[in-house]
Scaffold this motif. Sequence first.
Motif, PDB file in Angstrom:
ATOM      1  N   ARG A 127     -16.421  41.970  34.360  1.00 28.53           N
ATOM      2  CA  ARG A 127     -16.065  43.233  35.028  1.00 28.53           C
ATOM      3  C   ARG A 127     -14.545  43.364  35.127  1.00 28.53           C
ATOM      4  NH1 ARG A 127     -16.990  44.069  40.177  1.00 28.53           N
ATOM      5  NH2 ARG A 127     -17.717  42.000  40.781  1.00 28.53           N
ATOM      6  N   LYS A 128     -14.038  44.537  34.825  1.00 30.14           N
ATOM      7  CA  LYS A 128     -12.607  44.802  34.840  1.00 30.14           C
ATOM      8  C   LYS A 128     -12.007  44.574  36.228  1.00 30.14           C
ATOM      9  CE  LYS A 128      -9.296  48.416  33.478  1.00 30.14           C
ATOM     10  NZ  LYS A 128      -8.566  48.513  34.759  1.00 30.14           N
ATOM     11  N   GLU A 129     -12.784  44.903  37.276  1.00 34.06           N
ATOM     12  CA  GLU A 129     -12.271  44.768  38.641  1.00 34.06           C
ATOM     13  C   GLU A 129     -11.882  43.331  38.968  1.00 34.06           C
ATOM     14  OE1 GLU A 129     -14.907  48.318  38.384  1.00 34.06           O
ATOM     15  OE2 GLU A 129     -15.049  46.212  37.750  1.00 34.06           O
ATOM     16  N   LEU A 130     -12.599  42.367  38.407  1.00 29.53           N
ATOM     17  CA  LEU A 130     -12.310  40.963  38.679  1.00 29.53           C
ATOM     18  C   LEU A 130     -11.002  40.522  38.033  1.00 29.53           C
ATOM     19  CD1 LEU A 130     -15.901  39.505  38.229  1.00 29.53           C
ATOM     20  CD2 LEU A 130     -14.691  39.912  40.369  1.00 29.53           C
ATOM     21  N   VAL A 131     -10.659  41.140  36.936  1.00 31.18           N
ATOM     22  CA  VAL A 131      -9.376  40.859  36.281  1.00 31.18           C
ATOM     23  C   VAL A 131      -8.244  41.575  37.027  1.00 31.18           C
ATOM     24  CG1 VAL A 131      -8.049  41.085  34.147  1.00 31.18           C
ATOM     25  CG2 VAL A 131     -10.475  40.501  34.048  1.00 31.18           C
ATOM     26  N   ILE A 193     -23.634  42.315  38.559  1.00 37.60           N
ATOM     27  CA  ILE A 193     -23.287  41.041  37.934  1.00 37.60           C
ATOM     28  C   ILE A 193     -21.784  41.024  37.694  1.00 37.60           C
ATOM     29  CG2 ILE A 193     -25.533  40.701  36.828  1.00 37.60           C
ATOM     30  CD1 ILE A 193     -24.274  41.659  34.190  1.00 37.60           C
ATOM     31  N   ASP A 194     -21.262  39.822  37.472  1.00 34.54           N
ATOM     32  CA  ASP A 194     -19.825  39.680  37.234  1.00 34.54           C
ATOM     33  C   ASP A 194     -19.495  39.545  35.758  1.00 34.54           C
ATOM     34  OD1 ASP A 194     -19.213  39.648  40.046  1.00 34.54           O
ATOM     35  OD2 ASP A 194     -19.983  37.591  40.098  1.00 34.54           O
ATOM     36  N   LEU A 195     -20.330  38.792  35.049  1.00 37.81           N
ATOM     37  CA  LEU A 195     -20.149  38.599  33.615  1.00 37.81           C
ATOM     38  C   LEU A 195     -21.484  38.773  32.911  1.00 37.81           C
ATOM     39  CD1 LEU A 195     -18.414  36.028  35.151  1.00 37.81           C
ATOM     40  CD2 LEU A 195     -17.504  35.926  32.830  1.00 37.81           C
ATOM     41  N   GLY A 196     -21.410  39.100  31.635  1.00 39.96           N
ATOM     42  CA  GLY A 196     -22.613  39.183  30.826  1.00 39.96           C
ATOM     43  C   GLY A 196     -22.385  38.497  29.499  1.00 39.96           C
ATOM     44  N   LEU A 197     -23.320  37.651  29.102  1.00 40.03           N
ATOM     45  CA  LEU A 197     -23.316  37.099  27.749  1.00 40.03           C
ATOM     46  C   LEU A 197     -24.306  37.936  26.972  1.00 40.03           C
ATOM     47  CD1 LEU A 197     -22.449  35.095  25.644  1.00 40.03           C
ATOM     48  CD2 LEU A 197     -24.111  33.454  26.546  1.00 40.03           C
ATOM     49  N   THR A 198     -23.784  38.918  26.259  1.00 34.06           N
ATOM     50  CA  THR A 198     -24.635  39.940  25.662  1.00 34.06           C
ATOM     51  C   THR A 198     -24.312  40.136  24.186  1.00 34.06           C
ATOM     52  OG1 THR A 198     -25.444  42.206  25.965  1.00 34.06           O
ATOM     53  CG2 THR A 198     -23.104  41.854  26.287  1.00 34.06           C
ATOM     54  N   ALA A 199     -25.294  40.563  23.446  1.00 35.66           N
ATOM     55  CA  ALA A 199     -25.125  40.728  22.003  1.00 35.66           C
ATOM     56  C   ALA A 199     -24.484  42.070  21.684  1.00 35.66           C
ATOM     57  CB  ALA A 199     -26.483  40.627  21.310  1.00 35.66           C
ATOM     58  N   SER A 204     -19.958  45.975  23.181  1.00 38.89           N
ATOM     59  CA  SER A 204     -18.981  47.043  22.967  1.00 38.89           C
ATOM     60  C   SER A 204     -19.313  48.280  23.800  1.00 38.89           C
ATOM     61  CB  SER A 204     -18.910  47.417  21.482  1.00 38.89           C
ATOM     62  OG  SER A 204     -18.345  46.364  20.736  1.00 38.89           O
ATOM     63  N   GLN A 205     -20.610  48.541  23.996  1.00 41.79           N
ATOM     64  CA  GLN A 205     -21.008  49.654  24.851  1.00 41.79           C
ATOM     65  C   GLN A 205     -20.525  49.435  26.280  1.00 41.79           C
ATOM     66  OE1 GLN A 205     -25.332  49.631  24.071  1.00 41.79           O
ATOM     67  NE2 GLN A 205     -25.139  51.749  23.410  1.00 41.79           N
ATOM     68  N   ALA A 206     -20.677  48.209  26.780  1.00 43.97           N
ATOM     69  CA  ALA A 206     -20.242  47.903  28.143  1.00 43.97           C
ATOM     70  C   ALA A 206     -18.729  48.008  28.281  1.00 43.97           C
ATOM     71  CB  ALA A 206     -20.714  46.505  28.534  1.00 43.97           C
ATOM     72  N   ILE A 207     -18.023  47.577  27.261  1.00 41.05           N
ATOM     73  CA  ILE A 207     -16.564  47.673  27.286  1.00 41.05           C
ATOM     74  C   ILE A 207     -16.130  49.140  27.317  1.00 41.05           C
ATOM     75  CG2 ILE A 207     -14.487  47.277  25.900  1.00 41.05           C
ATOM     76  CD1 ILE A 207     -15.858  44.626  24.978  1.00 41.05           C
ATOM     77  N   LYS A 208     -16.808  49.950  26.534  1.00 40.59           N
ATOM     78  CA  LYS A 208     -16.468  51.378  26.478  1.00 40.59           C
ATOM     79  C   LYS A 208     -16.896  52.116  27.742  1.00 40.59           C
ATOM     80  CE  LYS A 208     -17.142  55.502  23.584  1.00 40.59           C
ATOM     81  NZ  LYS A 208     -17.778  56.020  22.340  1.00 40.59           N
ATOM     82  N   ALA A 209     -18.083  51.793  28.261  1.00 44.82           N
ATOM     83  CA  ALA A 209     -18.635  52.543  29.389  1.00 44.82           C
ATOM     84  C   ALA A 209     -18.008  52.161  30.727  1.00 44.82           C
ATOM     85  CB  ALA A 209     -20.150  52.340  29.454  1.00 44.82           C
ATOM     86  N   SER A 210     -17.755  50.873  30.933  1.00 50.05           N
ATOM     87  CA  SER A 210     -17.307  50.436  32.261  1.00 50.05           C
ATOM     88  C   SER A 210     -15.951  49.755  32.252  1.00 50.05           C
ATOM     89  CB  SER A 210     -18.344  49.475  32.857  1.00 50.05           C
ATOM     90  OG  SER A 210     -18.411  48.276  32.094  1.00 50.05           O
ATOM     91  N   ARG A 214     -13.489  41.665  27.320  1.00 50.16           N
ATOM     92  CA  ARG A 214     -14.011  40.585  26.482  1.00 50.16           C
ATOM     93  C   ARG A 214     -13.273  39.290  26.778  1.00 50.16           C
ATOM     94  NH1 ARG A 214     -13.252  38.002  21.481  1.00 50.16           N
ATOM     95  NH2 ARG A 214     -15.060  38.038  20.055  1.00 50.16           N
ATOM     96  N   ILE A 215     -14.037  38.212  26.997  1.00 47.61           N
ATOM     97  CA  ILE A 215     -13.433  36.893  27.214  1.00 47.61           C
ATOM     98  C   ILE A 215     -13.460  36.076  25.926  1.00 47.61           C
ATOM     99  CG2 ILE A 215     -13.636  34.702  28.438  1.00 47.61           C
ATOM    100  CD1 ILE A 215     -14.643  36.194  30.845  1.00 47.61           C
ATOM    101  N   THR A 216     -14.646  35.915  25.353  1.00 49.97           N
ATOM    102  CA  THR A 216     -14.797  35.140  24.122  1.00 49.97           C
ATOM    103  C   THR A 216     -16.144  35.474  23.498  1.00 49.97           C
ATOM    104  OG1 THR A 216     -14.622  32.886  23.186  1.00 49.97           O
ATOM    105  CG2 THR A 216     -15.854  33.130  25.262  1.00 49.97           C
ATOM    106  N   ALA A 217     -16.469  34.816  22.389  1.00 54.10           N
ATOM    107  CA  ALA A 217     -17.737  35.069  21.697  1.00 54.10           C
ATOM    108  C   ALA A 217     -18.325  33.762  21.197  1.00 54.10           C
ATOM    109  CB  ALA A 217     -17.523  36.043  20.542  1.00 54.10           C
ATOM    110  N   ASP A 218     -19.557  33.835  20.708  1.00 57.71           N
ATOM    111  CA  ASP A 218     -20.285  32.612  20.364  1.00 57.71           C
ATOM    112  C   ASP A 218     -19.678  31.831  19.212  1.00 57.71           C
ATOM    113  OD1 ASP A 218     -21.056  34.646  18.634  1.00 57.71           O
ATOM    114  OD2 ASP A 218     -23.196  34.192  18.711  1.00 57.71           O
ATOM    115  N   ASP A 219     -18.906  32.474  18.345  1.00 58.51           N
ATOM    116  CA  ASP A 219     -18.292  31.719  17.251  1.00 58.51           C
ATOM    117  C   ASP A 219     -17.206  30.782  17.757  1.00 58.51           C
ATOM    118  OD1 ASP A 219     -16.687  33.982  17.848  1.00 58.51           O
ATOM    119  OD2 ASP A 219     -15.689  33.843  15.908  1.00 58.51           O
TER     120      ASP A 219
END
Length: 352
Positions: A127-131, A193-199, A204-210, A214-219
Amino acid sequence: MRKSILRKAGRPGSGLGLAALLCVALAGPGHALDQVNAAASGTSSDVGSFIAMKKGYFRDEGLDVKQTVFDSGIKMIAPLGTGDLDVAVGSATAALYNAVARGIGVKIVASNSNAPPGYGHNVLIIRKELVDSGRYKKPTDIKGLKVAMPSQGSSATAMMYSYLTMIGLKFSDIEPVYLSYPNQVAALANGNIDLGLTAEPQASQAIKASGAIRITADDVMEPNHEASVTIYGDTFIKKRPDVAQRFMRAYLRGQRFYNDALKDGHLAGPNADEVIAILTEMTSIKDPQVYRSIAPQGAEPNGTLNIPSLKVDLAFYREQGWIEGNVTVEQAVDSSFAEKAAKELGPYVRKK
């Protein structure tokens, strides 16, 4: 007519073996198709099967594949065990290993998606608010926060464990919340929720909508992680092995076509336009630009499983007390269908 089909399908570079060519010839008018009942997530992780359906690869093999959408891979296990489902695509969950331990006939038969460097398809967002408030400044600041994952005992939980270990935390240091990927988008927006590990593309929808960040990714969290697998039910394996083999050939043709759409961490390869068109038709994401902008999943063109990755996940499930009985990865795997299909199709050569 059959001779002309064989000549066309068997041209150099077509990637079809003799067995597959015979199925092409036999799948014409007057020949009933064998029905296969498949489970799907309805997301881009099903791309190999989507391609095999839309490109006619299943029909080439004399198959009529009927897909039923499930919101969790865990819910696929019981109908696979009873024979109501033949095949499913999902993560190698604790529930799957528990089914094997109880003697329920389900087998992991091929890799479906993975996370090679540059192809981080499962994204950890906050969530942006936490940052903005300074609550989150560095990775270890996720300690004590609510982190959403699709389900307990899914490969996403194991991936999160790997990341927590990397940054010096334990799984017990976070508060896990289990939500489907679409529900994570809404939960981030309303602060549940505070964070989501989402596919992707939900991340990208969550980043655009709320305004999620992004912190990191599975790779990065667990490079080359076996994110999802293809699973066969015991009835499919034992009572219809020929159909199961034909399904695997068509499926790997779809995976290979998809691989030819990948380039530099995006859907930007020679087959990208066609793959994006299939994804926008078959999923709820109807904007082609979304698929052009996100990092897609990796896919193994021969269906070869990352056994060490599966073992890491199983060890985590066992550590959490989610595994009932004594079961190994080897007991849950049957790679013979993928190995035979890859041999029949011939070596994969990336399209340029």
